[in-house]
Scaffold this active site. Structure first.
Site, PDB file in Angstrom:
ATOM      1  N   SER A 135       0.832  -1.195   0.000  1.00  0.00           N
ATOM      2  CA  SER A 135       0.000   0.000   0.000  1.00  0.00           C
ATOM      3  C   SER A 135       0.877   1.259   0.000  1.00  0.00           C
ATOM      4  CB  SER A 135      -0.964  -0.039   1.193  1.00  0.00           C
ATOM      5  OG  SER A 135      -2.032   0.845   1.003  1.00  0.00           O
ATOM      6  N   ASP A 174      -4.933  -3.040  -3.917  1.00  0.00           N
ATOM      7  CA  ASP A 174      -4.076  -2.803  -2.752  1.00  0.00           C
ATOM      8  C   ASP A 174      -3.589  -4.092  -2.095  1.00  0.00           C
ATOM      9  OD1 ASP A 174      -3.269  -2.028   0.029  1.00  0.00           O
ATOM     10  OD2 ASP A 174      -3.996  -0.074  -0.639  1.00  0.00           O
TER      11      ASP A 174
END
Length: 240
Positions: A21, A133
């Site tokens: 992320s 993500d």
């Protein structure tokens, strides 16, 4: 960024970095040997959270494809192999429900894949697969470091916030909270694998989408790392 800055101030550089992320972005900037000032500049100038990246009729509010050009300013060679530090980035294959660790080949698509938060960013397509993500499946990707590192320094930057029902009053707020809860409980199961674990509870004052307090967050990371410097050096001395 604050962690990297504090380590550098004591002459310490990692041999390997694994991130997911936003940690994928910071990890890549550090692995490319950008100074702290340039790393801060990136988030102030080239952050993916920009209105110019807004999309319509796509699977997300922000189009990851629209930020590639700004990423190229900081990663002109666009290659894992061009980095000074070995880097591993986690991303989620959303169609096949699988985790993928990127460590070679084109760099920018892997970074974007790792930070393509569902419902916010459009998925990133790589070799015909859609990635979102990395935090969906692995927000604390210690796995690539197993067997490679004598000392593992973990930095968990997603403390679980205390919230009230009225705080979760929209689609984005519910999605953010669900992701936070999932990331927290899967990540903490691996904390024991770190020789030194850095956690800063004060970070729970900031949301996942906070783009206005980079400087404050940077200082929190730096102070947390400096406070743990004796423990870091002890861990290193034990394997010297």
């Amino acid at each position: 960024m604050g962690v990297i800055d504090a380590l550098r101030s004591h002459g310490l550089e990692p041999d390997f970095i694994a991130g997911s992320s936003s940690g994928a972005i910071v990890g890549a900037l550090a692995a490319a040997d950008h100074p702290t000032e340039t790393m801060l500049e990136f988030f102030q100038r080239a952050s993916p959270f920009r209105l110019s990246a807004v999309t319509v009729r796509k699977a997300g509010i922000l189009d990851t494809g629209k930020v590639v050009a700004s990423f190229r300013e900081y990663f002109p060679e666009d290659s894992f192999e061009a980095l000074r530090i070995r880097l591993f980035l986690a991303a989620t294959d959303i169609v096949n429900a699988r985790l993928r660790i990127f460590e070679s080949g084109p760099l920018i698509p892997a970074i974007l894949a790792s930070c393509s938060m569902p419902m916010v960013f459009t998925p990133t397509e790589i070799d015909g697969r859609w990635y979102v993500d990395g935090g969906v499946l692995n927000n604390f990707p210690i796995e690539p470091l197993r067997g490679r590192c004598d000392v593992v320094l973990g930095h968990y930057a997603s403390p679980l916030r205390r919230v009230h029902r009225e705080d979760i009053d929209g689609v984005l707020a519910v999605s953010e909270r669900a992701l936070e809860v999932g990331m927290h409980f899967t990540s903490k199961q691996k904390f024991h694998e770190c020789d030194v674990l850095l956690r800063c509870p004060e970070l729970n004052r900031y949301g996942l989408f906070d783009t206005r307090h980079h400087g404050e967050i940077f200082e929190l990371g730096k102070r947390t790392t400096l406070a743990a410097m004796d423990s870091i050096k002890q861990a290193l001395d034990a394997v010297a």
